[in-house]
Write an enzyme that holds these catalytic residues in place. Structure first.
Site, PDB file in Angstrom:
ATOM      1  N   ASP B 249       0.919  -1.062   0.019  1.00 18.93           N
ATOM      2  CA  ASP B 249      -0.068   0.066  -0.220  1.00 18.93           C
ATOM      3  C   ASP B 249       1.028   1.273   0.160  1.00 18.93           C
ATOM      4  O   ASP B 249       1.498   1.284   1.148  1.00 18.93           O
ATOM      5  CB  ASP B 249      -0.540  -0.386   0.705  1.00 18.93           C
ATOM      6  CG  ASP B 249      -1.807   1.009   1.332  1.00 18.93           C
ATOM      7  OD1 ASP B 249      -1.400   2.261   0.590  1.00 18.93           O
ATOM      8  OD2 ASP B 249      -2.653   1.400   2.244  1.00 18.93           O
ATOM      9  N   ASP B 395     -17.941   4.026  -0.279  1.00 22.57           N
ATOM     10  CA  ASP B 395     -16.049   3.769   0.085  1.00 22.57           C
ATOM     11  C   ASP B 395     -16.610   3.232   1.351  1.00 22.57           C
ATOM     12  O   ASP B 395     -17.895   3.065   2.158  1.00 22.57           O
ATOM     13  CB  ASP B 395     -15.509   4.674   0.379  1.00 22.57           C
ATOM     14  CG  ASP B 395     -13.934   4.577   0.282  1.00 22.57           C
ATOM     15  OD1 ASP B 395     -13.664   3.741   1.155  1.00 22.57           O
ATOM     16  OD2 ASP B 395     -13.077   5.112  -0.694  1.00 22.57           O
ATOM     17  N   ASP B 508     -10.679  -3.689  -1.239  1.00 27.10           N
ATOM     18  CA  ASP B 508      -9.256  -3.003  -1.133  1.00 27.10           C
ATOM     19  C   ASP B 508      -8.846  -2.833   0.664  1.00 27.10           C
ATOM     20  O   ASP B 508      -8.882  -3.795   1.376  1.00 27.10           O
ATOM     21  CB  ASP B 508      -9.697  -1.381  -0.622  1.00 27.10           C
ATOM     22  CG  ASP B 508      -9.212  -0.050  -0.851  1.00 27.10           C
ATOM     23  OD1 ASP B 508      -7.935  -0.528  -1.168  1.00 27.10           O
ATOM     24  OD2 ASP B 508      -9.084   1.371  -1.007  1.00 27.10           O
ATOM     25  N   ARG B 567      -7.810  -4.448  -5.154  1.00 24.96           N
ATOM     26  CA  ARG B 567      -6.182  -3.369  -5.067  1.00 24.96           C
ATOM     27  C   ARG B 567      -4.959  -4.440  -5.377  1.00 24.96           C
ATOM     28  O   ARG B 567      -4.400  -4.300  -6.424  1.00 24.96           O
ATOM     29  CB  ARG B 567      -6.584  -1.990  -4.159  1.00 24.96           C
ATOM     30  CG  ARG B 567      -5.542  -1.054  -4.634  1.00 24.96           C
ATOM     31  CD  ARG B 567      -5.672  -0.745  -3.507  1.00 24.96           C
ATOM     32  NE  ARG B 567      -4.918  -0.564  -2.393  1.00 24.96           N
ATOM     33  CZ  ARG B 567      -4.593   0.097  -1.336  1.00 24.96           C
ATOM     34  NH1 ARG B 567      -5.513   0.897  -1.490  1.00 24.96           N
ATOM     35  NH2 ARG B 567      -4.060  -0.105  -0.273  1.00 24.96           N
ATOM     36  N   ASP B 583      -4.492   4.223  -5.197  1.00 22.28           N
ATOM     37  CA  ASP B 583      -4.095   5.695  -4.975  1.00 22.28           C
ATOM     38  C   ASP B 583      -3.669   6.970  -6.434  1.00 22.28           C
ATOM     39  O   ASP B 583      -2.539   7.161  -5.363  1.00 22.28           O
ATOM     40  CB  ASP B 583      -4.345   5.791  -3.605  1.00 22.28           C
ATOM     41  CG  ASP B 583      -4.909   4.591  -2.800  1.00 22.28           C
ATOM     42  OD1 ASP B 583      -6.513   4.232  -3.719  1.00 22.28           O
ATOM     43  OD2 ASP B 583      -5.329   4.329  -1.852  1.00 22.28           O
ATOM     44  N   HIS B 641     -13.255   8.861  -8.766  1.00 21.88           N
ATOM     45  CA  HIS B 641     -13.173   8.831  -7.637  1.00 21.88           C
ATOM     46  C   HIS B 641     -12.367   9.598  -7.464  1.00 21.88           C
ATOM     47  O   HIS B 641     -11.519  10.110  -7.720  1.00 21.88           O
ATOM     48  CB  HIS B 641     -12.571   6.692  -7.470  1.00 21.88           C
ATOM     49  CG  HIS B 641     -11.924   6.593  -5.657  1.00 21.88           C
ATOM     50  ND1 HIS B 641     -13.321   6.731  -5.331  1.00 21.88           N
ATOM     51  CD2 HIS B 641     -11.315   6.449  -5.406  1.00 21.88           C
ATOM     52  CE1 HIS B 641     -13.162   6.631  -3.657  1.00 21.88           C
ATOM     53  NE2 HIS B 641     -12.055   5.874  -4.183  1.00 21.88           N
TER      54      HIS B 641
END
Lengths: 529, 909
Positions: B249, B395, B508, B567, B583, B641
């Protein structure tokens, strides 16, 4: 095989609105005039006209529109793409004639509902509009009141200004003899003090002589001076013979009388053998600042911390903010030091404190009292003048606000209206600020201070904009838009945060109620609603 | 609790861009450092030819490391479909080494190999076809795969095969000296413990890394090994860090560096004008890939090639894989064409899940839609502004305190009402369900996982806990099939309260993301049953999506196709849904990079790819937002998004002109949905990417090899989106000598094999249709794809210079598995030649009927006919009206009216 996709149960009803254009069995010319087609190509589920006008009843043209008659309710146009898409759009169900969607005709219900809503709205508007007239009248009265108050204050001010000047003269006249008498008194006292100091010095000198005269032969000798390292003149830490001799005025020893000269040379440095400790402990203090050294956090850094404000994480914030405030408080005295050299702040020596100045004599005291009274009178008149100035400023400020064409919003001035939600208490103080406070403790957040009216051109008084509230972490400063609608009461109806840190508040007030007739007609004329 | 999390978030979020110091360099990853210190040279490994065992399905052979006498077992398989599998493991490991399960869809069928020759220096095995052979050299050990006189690929030719055998710790050995049989190597730093920042990795099993090198003679273009925010063509890593594959991440990732990102697919594809090949390195541990191409001048390794190659002029690319644990299990995909490689890889790991039609529509997402009313307003906004939309997303804030499978009791009090409202509009919703579970004894999901002991454990056997959105969280062990079955059952309508059939799922943070873990992920010594997290790290995310996807299938009794966005991903993730590039940020560079990022994923099987339209972090300029919609409309997964802290950016918030531009882009997407659907059906059937690098279709045209600012959809649409601020024009390369490309907006004709400058305005989306193709569209764009299911088709026939064209049309119920189970679909071949356009059934044994029909046929590059007739399936003949635009050479057939599923022929006379 050509599939029979065109049941065409299109009722000509639907074309009624534009009927004049669709004449049965005559060639049809597209409404933009671009081409003419046989009539059987009208509503044949194929788009022939660029403007979509040949298919008013099918979804064939991407830019077409469909007319719902909606008998019992309001007629409307919908995009052709909503014909037979399985979703009921027209309350008369006419858009779904071939999709299998089960639509019910709801026009009558809707019509009734709308009627009720309109009626209710009309009632509110009517009452609201009456209230508005009152508000306007009150505003007028208030305005007049303010105006006459202002005039009154202006006159007042003039008088006060004159009074201030007169009292200033009185004060200055009284202060001159006061000053002279005080100076006289002080001078006498200084002289007195000098005598005392000389006596003290003499005693000290005698004491020092005895201390220095280690062999008690009535002379202070070079060797005896050398035991006092503090008397070192060349900063090498010791007193050499030559230095000692120098101090003694070039001789090897001095008696009590000649010591007087020597004493003048050494008394500033000389440390008594007896009271060594006590002197050590307080002498250095005198030259040092009273306050401890300030916290050495650079101010930029603490500012950075302050920027990390986010209402999302209140607990952390609070801690940081508190810390920061502490630091700021510490910062101020530091600045004072910077401005003035620390020696100025050196407190008076204790020895001198011991002997306070004797009180003024009666004559002087009378003069002082008279001057003080003059001063008090003068200051009082000045205060009164300032007070009048403030009042005038406040009134001028209030008058300067745009309270609407008939000042109908002026009643909101200096009022506050609250709304409590599950988490927060929101407070709207019109023409001042909007804020938010957690319901269960925590500090208030500024959601914006009064900015401008921000409604549409034809009526800017429908929206208020409050700006430059507390900054959002990684985002803009908070701001609030207040939407005003007609209501009998003055109330905050709802708040929301449609976008991060941009708040929307709904607020009802009679002040925006329009004349009832105008409302009804504008609603009826609003076809696309 | 909260301040800690906040402090952590602050640390992360406060930075302008990625904080590189949070992530390891090769130097900081001890096994990578150890491995990379080993330079090419003589391999210490030797094949023990007398241990050769040859069976029908495989060959085994022992290898010995002459330095430490440790023996390895080499297994060689010839796989069906022109692939070779090479497996190397310790002959007798101290304990089993991890072999990645659940990635291969079957045990790959083998084909027999025959021993052609053998002497003391090695052996030659025949691979059965095209004179393909494997040459096994004994000392030093190396493998060469040759075809006739050409070396296709060499393994260990640079001598970088390394196998850190499992061993006992030295201090254990001392007390047990009888075991000291072999010469032990010296311990090196990081073998038994490694610290990074404040984290320490206990490494109870010691060193276990593996490495192997591959050489591609004659190759200077390699692709693949996503996910990296970098160019399509892989870079030379000499002098820098290798490409890293370790699902992480990465907060505010940077463009154009080789740091690991959210997903990893260990597949590299080599290409030159003669041949395309692939290497699939099946290993789920942290992996680094070094690439070194010696085009510029062969120096060090050239000599080594010369003895088989006999030349030193050809370029060569060397690839070296390094993994922290597990075994060497390599699939060599021998091509020779790009489509062969895709088919070969698909035969191993499966193809793209066939999505329901609606998921190919437009998705509106934001962190976060505030409440039920907000959702309703957004939904109505699309109708008010006449912009199609199929999905609205929720979300993490929709949950009750980040407890997934729950709803915020105030903001989303009546989820079913909300879902029903969307259903009434034929729209759908996606809600997020992340794999970190709030540790909270009042939370059922947590309690059940805990009581079933389904959480990942620490090295000491306690439930592993880390920080994520809910605060302290547990991480379910998705590698455990029982856990996955339980997880799947939680999506049943009666388990997931408030869910309905139009609610789908977004996974996610499944790298997994652990805010306070090393490199923001899980400690490597955490335990998944008996395996360390070290062994399974890169496949964790795949398992999360797999379990979720299976849950969605099960809740409908196996009827409905699932939709799950993930993701993190791994080889095989294509089988479970869609992937997005994580992201990103509202910057032009991020818009640009979305193309090579998705192209790279497409090359390794993952077709359903997209980037956050508008950019996740930061606030896009209106121009960037519009351009991103235009680009996104032509990428497979089309979702806008935005970050919580950015201003709202629904398509209608930027004035009527920009609303119109966005509306037009979205409408182009919807009109093309039949084409997208057919491309996805094709991807599902064949493994061919939906979004394709140009070289895939033009493999012999070197000009296409590095193109990454344009791409093909299927083979027939070329897209060159505008990705530059203030652009006045773009230069598109139109490939194919002798080909024709038609501008889809103007029908203007352009020749292939040229760079074409196209002036652009804000409304321009340069797209070209290949001459020789037929593409179907639905021009009646409605508010959602579901509303368009029965609408008629318009066929766009773009004639080749030879006056021919072909295409396909695929129709089914658009959302169930009946196409597969009941063969309920229509698949037709559309063909134009000799002035005849016809539709023929490609799947005679299928059975489906549609109400959709053909409303219009547009033929580009046509000449004027005198008459046109339509012959229906029953032989009836009727005239078709037409219009001919002689200036543009475009012939439009008015309303043939035939059913889209029927046989028919149109004759131009």
């Amino acid at each position: 095989l050509i599939v029979s996709i065109l049941p065409l149960p299109i009722e000509w009803e639907q074309l009624r609105m534009k009927r004049q254009f669709y004449e049965e069995n005559k060639p049809f010319t597209c409404l933009d005039g671009s081409r003419t087609i046989p009539f059987d190509r009208v509503n044949d589920d194929y788009c022939d006209c660029r403007d979509g006008s040949d298919e008013p009843g099918t979804a064939a043209c991407p830019n077409g529109s469909f007319h719902c008659t909606n008998a019992g309710f309001r007629p409307t146009f919908i995009p052709s793409s909503r014909i037979n898409d399985g979703i009921c759009d027209c309350c008369d169900t006419t858009d779904e004639y071939n999709s299998g969607a089960k639509c019910e005709n709801t026009c009558k219900e809707l019509g009734q509902k709308e009627h009720e809503v309109l009626q209710k709205m009309a009632e509110i508007t009517k009452e609201g509009f009456l209230l508005k007239q009152q508000l306007i009248q009150e505003a007028k009265n208030r305005q007049q009141e303010k105006q006459s108050k202002l005039t009154e204050l202006q006159n007042n001010k003039k008088e006060l200004e004159e009074k201030v000047e007169a009292l200033r003269t009185v004060k200055e006249t009284a202060e001159q003899p006061e000053k002279e008498a005080k100076e006289l008194h002080l001078k006498a006292w200084e002289e007195q003090k000098a005598i005392i100091r000389a006596e003290k010095d003499k005693a000290k000198m005698a004491e020092a002589f005895l201390e220095l005269d280690d062999d008690a032969d009535g002379f202070v000798a070079v060797a005896e001076l050398q035991t006092h390292a503090e008397l070192d003149t060349d900063a090498d830490g010791t007193v050499s013979e030559t230095e000692a001799q120098g101090l003694l005025g070039g001789v090897d020893h001095v008696d009590t009388a000649s010591f007087e000269k020597v004493w003048d040379n050494i008394k500033d440095k000389y440390v008594s053998e007896v009271s060594n400790n006590s002197q050590d402990s307080h002498t250095p203090d005198i030259t040092r600042p009273v306050e401890p050294a300030p916290v050495d956090t650079p101010p930029e850094e603490s500012n950075k911390l302050a920027d990390n404000d986010s209402e999302q994480y209140p607990s952390d914030d609070d801690v940081q903010e508190e810390e920061e405030e502490d630091e700021e408080e510490d910062d101020y005295p530091e600045e004072d030091f910077d401005k003035a050299p620390p020696t100025v702040k050196t407190p008076p020596k204790k020895d001198e404190d011991e002997e306070a100045m004797p009180p003024y004599d009666d004559e002087t005291r009378v003069l002082i009292d008279a001057a003080q009274k003059a001063r008090d009178n003068f200051e009082e008149s000045e205060r009164a003048l300032r007070d009048v100035d403030d009042q005038m400023k406040n009134i001028e400020k209030e008058i300067s606000f745009d309270f609407g064409p008939d000042s109908e919003f002026s009643y909101l001035y200096s009022q506050c209206y609250e709304l409590t939600t599950s988490e927060y208490i929101y407070k709207l103080c019109p023409f001042n600020r909007v804020s938010q406070k957690p319901k269960y403790g925590g500090s208030e957040t500024n959601l914006g201070t009064w900015g401008t009216w921000a409604g549409p051109e034809d009526n800017k008084y429908l929206l208020m904009k409050y700006e430059h509230g507390t900054g959002c972490w990684q985002g803009p400063n908070r701001s609030t838009t207040v939407k005003l609608t007609c209501g009998k009461e003055t109330t905050v109806m709802s708040t929301s945060e449609p976008s991060r840190c941009e708040y929307l508040m709904e607020f009802t007030t009679p002040a925006v109620c329009q004349e009832p007739e105008a409302v009804i007609s504008s609603l009826h004329g609003h076809d696309e609603f | 609790m909260v301040p800690l999390l906040v402090a952590l978030l602050f640390l992360c979020l406060g930075a302008e861009a990625v904080d590189r110091s949070n992530f390891k360099t090769c130097e900081q990853s001890s096994f990578c450092k150890r491995q990379r210190e080993l330079k090419p040279g003589q391999s210490p490994y030797r094949a023990l030819l007398d241990t050769l065992e040859l069976s029908d399905s495989r060959i085994t052979l022992q290898l010995i490391n002459d330095n430490n006498k440790v023996r390895l077992l080499l297994e060689l398989y010839r796989l069906h479909g022109n692939m070779t599998r090479v497996k190397i493991n310790e002959l007798k490991p101290l304990k089993p080494r991890y072999e990645v399960p659940d990635v291969l869809i079957t045990d790959p069928p083998t084909e027999p190999m025959t021993l052609v020759a053998q002497d003391e220096n090695g052996l030659v095995l025949s691979l059965g076809v095209d004179e393909q052979r494997v040459i096994v050299s004994a000392r030093p050990f190396r493998l060469d795969i040759v075809e006739g006189p050409t070396v296709l690929l060499s393994l260990n030719s640079r001598g970088l095969l390394t196998f850190e055998h499992l061993r006992l710790r030295k201090d254990t050995l001392r007390s047990n000296s009888s075991q000291k049989l072999m010469k032990e190597e010296e311990d090196k730093p990081g073998m038994w413990e490694e610290t990074f920042k404040t984290h320490s990795d206990s490494k109870p099993n010691g060193p276990s890394s593996i490495s192997l090198d591959f050489s591609f003679p004659g190759v200077d273009h390699v692709y693949g090994i996503p996910e990296h925010a970098d160019t399509l063509k892989l870079r030379n890593t000499d002098g820098g860090d290798p490409y890293r594959l370790y699902n992480l991440d990465v907060f505010q990732y940077e463009l154009h560096n080789l740091m690991a990102l959210y997903g990893a697919v260990p597949v590299i594809i080599s290409h030159n004008t003669e041949r395309t090949m692939g290497i699939f390195w099946l290993n789920a541990a942290e992996t680094w890939v070094d690439i070194s191409s010696s085009t510029a001048g062969k120096t060090v390794f050239g000599k080594m090639m010369d003895f088989v190659q006999g030349s030193s002029e050809v370029p060569q690319t060397d690839v070296r894989w390094i993994s922290e644990s597990g075994i060497i299990d390599v699939f060599v995909l021998l091509g020779p064409t790009p489509n062969d490689v895709f088919a070969q890889y698909a035969s191993l790991t499966g193809t793209q899940a066939f999505p329901s039609l609606s998921t190919l529509g437009y998705h509106q997402c934001r962190w976060n839609y505030n409440d039920k009313e907000d959702v309703k307003t957004v939904d109505e906004g699309f109708d008010k502004h006449d912009i199609p939309c199929d999905f609205i997303w929720l979300d993490i804030e929709h949950t009750d305190g980040k407890r997934y499978f729950t709803w915020d009791p105030h903001k989303f009090a009546q989820p079913k009402e909300m879902l029903q409202g969307l259903m009434d509009k034929k729209r759908k919703m996606v809600a997020i369900v992340d794999p970190h579970i709030k540790v909270d004894s009042g939370y059922n999901i947590n309690n059940e996982i805990r009581s079933k002991s389904f959480y990942v454990k620490t090295k000491d056997g306690a439930d592993y806990e880390g920080w994520c959105w809910p605060g302290n969280s547990g991480y379910p062990d998705f590698t455990n099939p029982e856990m996955r079955a339980w997880w799947a059952s939680k999506f049943a309508y009666d388990q997931y309260e408030g869910s309905m059939e139009n609610l789908f799922i977004w996974n996610d943070m499944n790298e997994p993301s652990v805010f306070n873990g090393p490199e923001v992920t899980m400690h490597k010594d955490a335990l998944h049953g008996s395996w360390e997290h070290r062994d399974v790290h890169n496949i964790y995310g795949l398992y999360v999506q797999k379990a979720t996807s299976e849950g969605l299938i099960q809740r409908s009794g196996g009827v409905e196709r699932p939709f799950v966005l993930t993701r993190a991903f791994f080889a095989g993730s294509q089988r479970y849904g869609a992937v997005w590039t994580g992201d990103n940020a509202a910057e032009w560079g991020h818009l640009k990079i979305s193309i090579p990022m998705c192209l790279s994923l497409g090359l390794v099987g993952i077709s359903f790819c997209g980037a956050d339209v508008g950019g996740f972090f930061k606030h896009p300029s209106t121009e960037l937002l519009v351009r991103w919609y235009q680009a996104g409309a032509y990428q497979p997964f089309f979702r806008a998004h935005a970050h919580l802290d950015t201003p709202r950016r629904e398509p209608w918030l930027f004035g009527p002109d920009n609303t119109a531009l966005i509306r037009e882009a979205v409408r182009q997407r919807y009109a093309l949905l039949p084409f997208w659907y057919q491309l996805f059906y094709n991807a599902y059937r064949t493994g061919q990417p939906v979004m394709r690098a140009l070289w895939v279709e033009y493999p012999k045209e070197p000009a296409t090899f590095v193109i990454e600012d344009e791409y093909l959809l299927g083979k027939d649409l070329l897209v060159h989106p505008v990705t530059d601020e203030g652009a006045k024009g773009v230069t598109a390369y139109l490939p194919g000598k002798g080909e024709i490309w038609y501008d889809v907006h103007t029908f203007q004709k352009h020749k292939g094999a040229q760079n074409l400058y196209i002036p652009v305005t804000m409304s321009s989306i340069p797209v070209f249709q290949r001459g020789g193709s037929i593409i179907s569209r639905k021009n009646r764009v409605r508010r959602s794809s579901t509303c368009m299911e029965n609408d008629p088709y318009t066929l766009y026939v773009a004639l080749s210079p030879q006056g021919t064209a072909e295409g396909e049309i695929y129709i089914d119920d658009f959302h169930t598995f009946n196409f597969e189970k009941e063969k309920q679909f229509i698949h037709r071949h559309l063909h134009f030649s000799d002035n005849t356009l016809s539709s023929n059934n490609l799947a005679p044994d299928s059975n489906f009927s549609t109400a959709a029909w053909i409303e219009k046929v547009i033929i580009m590059g046509a000449t004027q006919p005198t008459s046109i007739s339509l012959i229906a399936a029953d032989g009836t003949k009727s005239a078709v009206e037409f219009e001919f635009d002689s200036a543009a050479s475009v012939l439009t057939l008015r309303k043939p009216g035939v059913n889209a599923g029927a046989d028919w022929t149109v004759l131009l006379q």
